[in-house]
Design a protein around this motif. Structure first.
Motif, short mmCIF file in Angstrom:
data_model
loop_
_atom_site.label_atom_id
_atom_site.label_comp_id
_atom_site.label_asym_id
_atom_site.label_seq_id
_atom_site.Cartn_x
_atom_site.Cartn_y
_atom_site.Cartn_z
N ARG A 83 0.51 -1.03 0.19
CA ARG A 83 -0.20 0.10 0.18
C ARG A 83 0.91 1.51 0.29
NH1 ARG A 83 -2.73 0.81 5.89
NH2 ARG A 83 -2.80 3.19 5.90
N ASP A 84 0.55 2.40 -0.10
CA ASP A 84 1.27 3.29 -0.44
C ASP A 84 0.28 4.39 -0.21
OD1 ASP A 84 2.54 5.62 -0.77
OD2 ASP A 84 2.18 6.16 -2.76
N GLY A 85 0.16 4.39 1.41
CA GLY A 85 -0.43 5.38 2.38
C GLY A 85 -1.89 4.98 2.61
N SER A 86 -2.87 5.70 1.66
CA SER A 86 -4.54 5.12 1.90
C SER A 86 -4.84 5.16 0.21
CB SER A 86 -5.31 6.34 1.95
OG SER A 86 -5.55 7.79 1.12
#
Length: 94
Positions: A83-86
């Protein structure tokens, strides 16, 4: 209505069927049996018969629209490989 042998032979050619004489005779007989059955169905008097759109009674299968609590981000991304942040991180596809 009965098909001529040449019409059945033409259908076999269009369908790219390589048939020997026994197979052709069987196909010819089956075609004509199907056409006889269709003609029998066409001759049935359906003047006073209501159309049947569905065989079974219809009922609404939708659930009621109810508000639910949103999922926590930890629950949403728990089984995500990356994942990248949200955001879900996925491989680039070109």
């Amino acid at each position: 209505m009965k098909l001529a042998r040449e019409e059945v032979r033409q259908v076999a050619v269009l369908a790219h069927l390589a048939l020997d004489e026994d197979e052709f005779d069987e196909l010819y007989d089956e075609f004509n049996e199907v056409l006889e059955f269709v003609e029998t169905i066409n001759n049935i008097d359906t003047e006073n018969v209501e159309p049947t759109y569905y065989l079974l009674p219809l009922q609404n299968v939708w659930r009621s629209d109810e508000a639910h609590q949103p999922l926590a981000p930890e629950d949403v991304f728990r089984d995500t490989p990356e994942r990248d942040g949200s955001y879900f991180k996925v491989p680039r596809i070109l």
